[in-house]
Design a protein around this motif. Structure first.
Motif, PDB file in Angstrom:
ATOM      1  N   LEU A   1      -1.494   0.192   7.107  1.00 26.86           N
ATOM      2  CA  LEU A   1      -0.512   1.157   7.012  1.00 26.86           C
ATOM      3  C   LEU A   1      -0.747   2.135   5.950  1.00 26.86           C
ATOM      4  O   LEU A   1      -0.742   1.746   4.618  1.00 26.86           O
ATOM      5  N   ALA A   2      -1.221   3.490   6.350  1.00 30.95           N
ATOM      6  CA  ALA A   2      -1.552   4.312   5.363  1.00 30.95           C
ATOM      7  C   ALA A   2      -0.566   5.212   4.602  1.00 30.95           C
ATOM      8  O   ALA A   2      -0.843   5.747   3.446  1.00 30.95           O
ATOM      9  N   GLY A   3       0.541   5.209   5.214  1.00 32.59           N
ATOM     10  CA  GLY A   3       1.527   5.959   4.391  1.00 32.59           C
ATOM     11  C   GLY A   3       3.112   5.968   5.372  1.00 32.59           C
ATOM     12  O   GLY A   3       3.023   5.589   6.425  1.00 32.59           O
ATOM     13  N   LEU A   4       4.246   6.092   4.802  1.00 35.56           N
ATOM     14  CA  LEU A   4       5.248   6.126   5.222  1.00 35.56           C
ATOM     15  C   LEU A   4       6.412   7.295   4.605  1.00 35.56           C
ATOM     16  O   LEU A   4       5.824   7.715   3.420  1.00 35.56           O
ATOM     17  N   SER A   5       6.996   7.784   5.238  1.00 31.27           N
ATOM     18  CA  SER A   5       8.106   8.563   4.908  1.00 31.27           C
ATOM     19  C   SER A   5       9.234   8.721   5.758  1.00 31.27           C
ATOM     20  O   SER A   5       9.413   8.740   6.786  1.00 31.27           O
ATOM     21  N   PHE A   6      10.252   9.146   4.957  1.00 35.73           N
ATOM     22  CA  PHE A   6      11.673   9.346   5.568  1.00 35.73           C
ATOM     23  C   PHE A   6      11.756  10.739   5.905  1.00 35.73           C
ATOM     24  O   PHE A   6      11.478  11.646   5.073  1.00 35.73           O
TER      25      PHE A   6
ATOM     26  N   LEU B   1       0.971  -1.104  -0.013  1.00 34.18           N
ATOM     27  CA  LEU B   1       0.112  -0.064  -0.046  1.00 34.18           C
ATOM     28  C   LEU B   1       0.862   1.295  -0.059  1.00 34.18           C
ATOM     29  O   LEU B   1       0.332   2.223  -0.462  1.00 34.18           O
ATOM     30  N   ALA B   2       2.063   1.351   0.506  1.00 35.30           N
ATOM     31  CA  ALA B   2       2.850   2.399   0.441  1.00 35.30           C
ATOM     32  C   ALA B   2       4.211   2.107   0.585  1.00 35.30           C
ATOM     33  O   ALA B   2       4.919   1.057   0.993  1.00 35.30           O
ATOM     34  N   MET B   3       5.016   2.915  -0.121  1.00 29.47           N
ATOM     35  CA  MET B   3       6.493   2.809  -0.302  1.00 29.47           C
ATOM     36  C   MET B   3       7.380   4.125  -0.413  1.00 29.47           C
ATOM     37  O   MET B   3       6.577   5.126  -0.740  1.00 29.47           O
ATOM     38  N   ALA B   4       8.544   4.159  -0.030  1.00 32.02           N
ATOM     39  CA  ALA B   4       9.428   5.383   0.154  1.00 32.02           C
ATOM     40  C   ALA B   4      10.710   4.851   0.247  1.00 32.02           C
ATOM     41  O   ALA B   4      11.213   3.862   0.623  1.00 32.02           O
ATOM     42  N   PHE B   5      11.464   5.740  -0.681  1.00 35.82           N
ATOM     43  CA  PHE B   5      13.120   5.577  -0.601  1.00 35.82           C
ATOM     44  C   PHE B   5      13.538   6.806   0.258  1.00 35.82           C
ATOM     45  O   PHE B   5      12.847   7.848   0.369  1.00 35.82           O
ATOM     46  N   SER B   6      14.776   6.670   1.084  1.00 30.93           N
ATOM     47  CA  SER B   6      15.165   7.714   1.932  1.00 30.93           C
ATOM     48  C   SER B   6      15.764   8.539   0.774  1.00 30.93           C
ATOM     49  O   SER B   6      16.313   8.308  -0.411  1.00 30.93           O
ATOM     50  N   LEU B   7      16.147   9.743   1.047  1.00 29.80           N
ATOM     51  CA  LEU B   7      16.555  10.880   0.275  1.00 29.80           C
ATOM     52  C   LEU B   7      18.027  10.528  -0.334  1.00 29.80           C
ATOM     53  O   LEU B   7      18.578  11.057  -1.585  1.00 29.80           O
TER      54      LEU B   7
ATOM     55  N   ASP C   1      17.177  13.603   6.665  1.00 35.43           N
ATOM     56  CA  ASP C   1      18.623  13.139   6.781  1.00 35.43           C
ATOM     57  C   ASP C   1      18.547  11.566   6.775  1.00 35.43           C
ATOM     58  O   ASP C   1      19.563  10.932   6.955  1.00 35.43           O
ATOM     59  N   GLY C   2      17.313  10.821   6.531  1.00 35.14           N
ATOM     60  CA  GLY C   2      17.347   9.429   6.324  1.00 35.14           C
ATOM     61  C   GLY C   2      17.480   8.723   7.893  1.00 35.14           C
ATOM     62  O   GLY C   2      17.483   7.338   7.669  1.00 35.14           O
ATOM     63  N   GLN C   3      17.536   9.475   8.858  1.00 37.46           N
ATOM     64  CA  GLN C   3      17.629   8.787  10.069  1.00 37.46           C
ATOM     65  C   GLN C   3      16.242   8.339  10.680  1.00 37.46           C
ATOM     66  O   GLN C   3      16.241   7.487  11.594  1.00 37.46           O
ATOM     67  N   TRP C   4      15.274   8.987  10.316  1.00 36.40           N
ATOM     68  CA  TRP C   4      13.624   8.495  10.803  1.00 36.40           C
ATOM     69  C   TRP C   4      12.785   8.174   9.571  1.00 36.40           C
ATOM     70  O   TRP C   4      12.973   8.538   8.690  1.00 36.40           O
ATOM     71  N   LEU C   5      12.121   7.000  10.011  1.00 34.96           N
ATOM     72  CA  LEU C   5      10.970   6.584   9.209  1.00 34.96           C
ATOM     73  C   LEU C   5       9.583   6.775  10.097  1.00 34.96           C
ATOM     74  O   LEU C   5       9.445   6.204  10.947  1.00 34.96           O
ATOM     75  N   ALA C   6       8.629   7.790   9.393  1.00 32.31           N
ATOM     76  CA  ALA C   6       7.545   7.897  10.023  1.00 32.31           C
ATOM     77  C   ALA C   6       6.356   6.802   9.238  1.00 32.31           C
ATOM     78  O   ALA C   6       6.576   6.782   8.049  1.00 32.31           O
ATOM     79  N   ILE C   7       5.629   6.237  10.022  1.00 34.16           N
ATOM     80  CA  ILE C   7       4.545   5.203   9.595  1.00 34.16           C
ATOM     81  C   ILE C   7       3.296   5.654  10.274  1.00 34.16           C
ATOM     82  O   ILE C   7       3.235   5.755  11.263  1.00 34.16           O
ATOM     83  N   ARG C   8       2.441   5.825   9.217  1.00 34.78           N
ATOM     84  CA  ARG C   8       1.114   6.234   9.754  1.00 34.78           C
ATOM     85  C   ARG C   8       0.302   4.988   9.387  1.00 34.78           C
ATOM     86  O   ARG C   8      -0.093   4.279   8.423  1.00 34.78           O
ATOM     87  N   GLY C   9      -0.488   4.588  10.545  1.00 29.77           N
ATOM     88  CA  GLY C   9      -1.347   3.516  10.598  1.00 29.77           C
ATOM     89  C   GLY C   9      -2.816   3.808  10.371  1.00 29.77           C
ATOM     90  O   GLY C   9      -2.954   5.027  10.369  1.00 29.77           O
ATOM     91  N   PRO C  10      -3.668   2.966  10.742  1.00 32.78           N
ATOM     92  CA  PRO C  10      -5.212   3.314  10.582  1.00 32.78           C
ATOM     93  C   PRO C  10      -5.627   4.264  11.741  1.00 32.78           C
ATOM     94  O   PRO C  10      -6.395   4.902  11.611  1.00 32.78           O
ATOM     95  N   ALA C  11      -5.015   4.355  12.904  1.00 35.01           N
ATOM     96  CA  ALA C  11      -5.380   4.865  14.074  1.00 35.01           C
ATOM     97  C   ALA C  11      -4.088   5.979  14.862  1.00 35.01           C
ATOM     98  O   ALA C  11      -4.446   6.511  15.739  1.00 35.01           O
ATOM     99  N   ALA C  12      -2.978   5.734  14.311  1.00 35.55           N
ATOM    100  CA  ALA C  12      -1.837   6.016  15.081  1.00 35.55           C
ATOM    101  C   ALA C  12      -0.631   6.304  14.044  1.00 35.55           C
ATOM    102  O   ALA C  12      -0.486   5.872  13.078  1.00 35.55           O
TER     103      ALA C  12
ATOM    104  N   GLY D   1       5.147  -4.130   7.732  1.00 31.85           N
ATOM    105  CA  GLY D   1       5.994  -3.229   7.019  1.00 31.85           C
ATOM    106  C   GLY D   1       7.674  -3.813   6.933  1.00 31.85           C
ATOM    107  O   GLY D   1       7.695  -4.526   7.872  1.00 31.85           O
ATOM    108  N   ALA D   2       8.232  -3.359   6.293  1.00 29.32           N
ATOM    109  CA  ALA D   2       9.722  -3.670   6.279  1.00 29.32           C
ATOM    110  C   ALA D   2      10.666  -2.480   5.786  1.00 29.32           C
ATOM    111  O   ALA D   2      10.011  -1.537   5.156  1.00 29.32           O
ATOM    112  N   LEU D   3      11.637  -2.591   6.140  1.00 31.27           N
ATOM    113  CA  LEU D   3      12.976  -1.702   5.693  1.00 31.27           C
ATOM    114  C   LEU D   3      13.976  -2.480   5.032  1.00 31.27           C
ATOM    115  O   LEU D   3      14.582  -3.521   5.660  1.00 31.27           O
TER     116      LEU D   3
END
Length: 127
Positions: free
Chosen positions: A107-112, A58-64, A115-126, A78-80
């Motif tokens: 999982l509704a979305g994800l974004s790095f 449902l969602a994918m992202a590459f770090s910058l 600086d590529g040090q953090w990955l935010a993951i948005r679930g259905p409620a949090a 999800g996986a990294l």
């Protein structure tokens, strides 16, 4: 879908869908060949190499910096991956108390972070 800023020699396009398949395509190869319909990925992940059997992507992202790739799917998983070694380095499981509820979670979305040090993951409620 997700674009990298460049892995190795060029830009990579990642795709995923209901078939639990994640494909990586070299954008320059697609454009130079003119084969925009049904191109062949240079790398793909399925089942245990991906998010799991019958898990819709449902969602994918590459770090910058192009060093990391993350994907998330139905069921709250999800996986990294490390893009340099093309290895899965971490799996994320749903944070739900009931497995039956996990089947409906997505999982509704994800974004790095930049600086590529953090990955935010948005679930259905949090987050």
């Amino acid at each position: 879908v997700a674009f990298s800023v460049g892995i190795g020699s060029g830009v990579v396009l990642a795709t995923g869908g209901d078939d639990d398949l994640i494909g990586w395509f070299e954008l320059t190869t697609i454009l130079s060949s003119g084969q925009t319909s049904s191109p062949v990925p240079f790398r793909y992940f399925r089942e245990e190499d991906g998010l799991g059997k019958n898990v819709a992507i449902l969602a994918m992202a590459f770090s910058l910096d192009g060093y990391w790739f993350a994907a998330a799917g139905r069921g709250g998983v999800g996986a990294l991956w490390n893009t340099q070694t093309v290895t899965k380095v971490r799996t994320f499981e749903p944070a739900l108390s009931s497995v039956s509820h996990a089947n409906f979670a997505a999982l509704a979305g994800l974004s790095f972070s930049q600086d590529g040090q953090w990955l935010a993951i948005r679930g259905p409620a949090a987050l």
